[in-house]
Design a protein around this motif. Structure first.
Motif, PDB file in Angstrom:
ATOM      1  N   ALA A   1       9.192   1.920  -6.243  1.00 50.87           N
ATOM      2  CA  ALA A   1       8.272   2.824  -6.951  1.00 50.87           C
ATOM      3  C   ALA A   1       7.467   3.736  -6.011  1.00 50.87           C
ATOM      4  O   ALA A   1       7.387   4.944  -6.253  1.00 50.87           O
TER       5      ALA A   1
ATOM      6  N   VAL B   1       9.455   6.684  -4.876  1.00 47.52           N
ATOM      7  CA  VAL B   1       9.668   7.677  -5.936  1.00 47.52           C
ATOM      8  C   VAL B   1       8.411   8.527  -6.129  1.00 47.52           C
ATOM      9  O   VAL B   1       8.474   9.751  -6.211  1.00 47.52           O
ATOM     10  N   LEU B   2       7.244   7.863  -6.182  1.00 46.16           N
ATOM     11  CA  LEU B   2       6.007   8.575  -6.521  1.00 46.16           C
ATOM     12  C   LEU B   2       5.418   9.352  -5.347  1.00 46.16           C
ATOM     13  O   LEU B   2       4.722  10.338  -5.528  1.00 46.16           O
ATOM     14  N   GLU B   3       5.695   8.899  -4.107  1.00 48.34           N
ATOM     15  CA  GLU B   3       5.093   9.563  -2.944  1.00 48.34           C
ATOM     16  C   GLU B   3       6.039  10.543  -2.249  1.00 48.34           C
ATOM     17  O   GLU B   3       5.594  11.454  -1.566  1.00 48.34           O
ATOM     18  N   VAL B   4       7.344  10.292  -2.356  1.00 52.78           N
ATOM     19  CA  VAL B   4       8.291  11.115  -1.595  1.00 52.78           C
ATOM     20  C   VAL B   4       9.278  11.826  -2.517  1.00 52.78           C
ATOM     21  O   VAL B   4       9.469  13.035  -2.429  1.00 52.78           O
TER      22      VAL B   4
ATOM     23  N   HIS C   1       0.796  -1.238   0.000  1.00 53.20           N
ATOM     24  CA  HIS C   1       0.000   0.000   0.000  1.00 53.20           C
ATOM     25  C   HIS C   1       0.820   1.274   0.000  1.00 53.20           C
ATOM     26  O   HIS C   1       0.300   2.338   0.357  1.00 53.20           O
ATOM     27  N   GLY C   2       2.096   1.169  -0.344  1.00 51.15           N
ATOM     28  CA  GLY C   2       2.897   2.378  -0.461  1.00 51.15           C
ATOM     29  C   GLY C   2       3.494   2.861   0.845  1.00 51.15           C
ATOM     30  O   GLY C   2       3.393   2.198   1.880  1.00 51.15           O
TER      31      GLY C   2
ATOM     32  N   SER D   1      16.429   5.522  -3.662  1.00 50.41           N
ATOM     33  CA  SER D   1      15.727   5.125  -4.889  1.00 50.41           C
ATOM     34  C   SER D   1      16.671   5.175  -6.082  1.00 50.41           C
ATOM     35  O   SER D   1      16.674   4.275  -6.931  1.00 50.41           O
TER      36      SER D   1
ATOM     37  N   HIS E   1       3.213   6.240   2.462  1.00 48.52           N
ATOM     38  CA  HIS E   1       2.503   7.093   3.424  1.00 48.52           C
ATOM     39  C   HIS E   1       1.525   6.322   4.299  1.00 48.52           C
ATOM     40  O   HIS E   1       1.308   6.678   5.453  1.00 48.52           O
ATOM     41  N   SER E   2       0.926   5.276   3.748  1.00 47.21           N
ATOM     42  CA  SER E   2      -0.072   4.559   4.551  1.00 47.21           C
ATOM     43  C   SER E   2       0.574   3.550   5.495  1.00 47.21           C
ATOM     44  O   SER E   2      -0.124   2.895   6.270  1.00 47.21           O
TER      45      SER E   2
ATOM     46  N   GLU F   1      12.208  13.612  -4.117  1.00 41.55           N
ATOM     47  CA  GLU F   1      13.336  14.381  -3.610  1.00 41.55           C
ATOM     48  C   GLU F   1      12.982  15.152  -2.329  1.00 41.55           C
ATOM     49  O   GLU F   1      13.812  15.896  -1.813  1.00 41.55           O
ATOM     50  N   ASP F   2      11.766  14.984  -1.835  1.00 45.85           N
ATOM     51  CA  ASP F   2      11.415  15.656  -0.581  1.00 45.85           C
ATOM     52  C   ASP F   2      12.226  15.105   0.582  1.00 45.85           C
ATOM     53  O   ASP F   2      12.401  15.781   1.601  1.00 45.85           O
TER      54      ASP F   2
END
Lengths: 195, 195
Positions: B107, B110-113, B22-23, B124, B25-26, B115-116
């Motif tokens: 993945a 990369v999509l959720e975080v 589930h990525g 990554s 953040h969750s 370079e933050d």
């Protein structure tokens, strides 16, 4: 005079950009309101089912845009090879223009939510079905037989989807270059006369 | 007797599974504790920088596993074509075994975080550099020249990465089949004698 639907469209556009930048879970409704310069009360007026509905409409907007783009590129292509090249070019250009800051609208919904939301699961499935079926149809018109068109469409859509992840992580255009040469060569081979 | 490092390894493994499902953040730290059957106090003992450190170590575990797998598959392959086929097969098998429930560990980062987080951005990047460089090196040993090996490695890694998204959304093995035939054909062409 601002029409009601303009506000809603702006909000869907803002939701889509936020999902492309940082995924689904980190998208706060307050960010959508701010990014779209909408009145705060408009969220539940336009999206009574809240965030899930907003993401589903963002996915649909993305799908429509992709389908329109495939049809437009197909109108300018005179071979299957040219069409798959143009499709990869377009995705690569978008990635470079955003400074590696934006990916696909659909991928975060698949990786973060998946089948936990029936609505978002269906929206993601519909997106990739429509993209691959539209591309396959156009490849058929450009000379690929049905099986070849289907294989090429799945490889091109998946290849671009993956390059949007690895290129972004690497901050390099190289994965798109590699996918373009690979699918273009396959398109050539599958549509060669006498094949 | 349970060694301290066993607990940490179990927690990294659990974090990795949760990210794949589930990525990022969750993923709640309490889920990691529960999934790994670890004492609650162990999170900040083993991961003083918290969730970011946990995800970075999950990314490193994923990278090591991928690199080991590429080297193992390369040891059994007698051509570049066989190696890229085996790499796609392995990813497809993992997707089917999980019932389309698990994707890549990298993945979502990369999509959720992206370079933050400097640490997760670097993790990554390192993951995809190591995977493509290892695959390219092995393809060279199997007869591809340096440029061909690099292109094939980028196309195969990106193709598999994308198939892990579209196949999961579609709940179909077809994107992996399409990527396999496409990169295998390219491997054949790029290593043909006299090419």
């Amino acid at each position: 005079m601002v029409r009601r639907s303009d506000t809603k469209q702006r909000m869907v556009g803002a939701a889509r950009q936020l999902i492309r930048e940082h995924g689904y879970h980190s998208m706060a409704l307050s960010d959508v309101v701010e990014r779209s310069a909408s009145p705060r009360g408009s969220v539940y007026y336009h999206f009574p089912q809240g965030k899930v509905q907003m993401a589903a409409e963002a996915a649909e907007a993305h799908t429509r845009e992709q389908v329109d783009m495939i049809n437009e590129l197909a109108g300018e292509a005179s071979s299957a090879e040219q069409l798959v090249r143009a499709y990869v070019d377009s995705a690569q250009e978008g990635m470079l223009t955003s400074g590696y800051g934006r990916g696909c609208t659909i991928a975060p919904l698949v990786l973060e939510v998946g089948e936990d939301s029936e609505e978002l699961g269906a929206a993601s499935r519909r997106a990739f079905i429509l993209m691959t079926e539209t591309l396959a149809l156009r490849l058929t018109v450009l000379g690929a037989d049905a099986a070849a068109a289907r294989e090429l469409a799945h490889a091109t859509v998946a290849g671009v989807e993956g390059a949007m992840v690895t290129s972004r992580a690497l901050r390099s255009p190289e994965p798109f270059d590699a996918i373009r040469e690979t699918v273009a060569a396959r398109a050539c081979a599958l549509t060669a006369v006498g094949d």
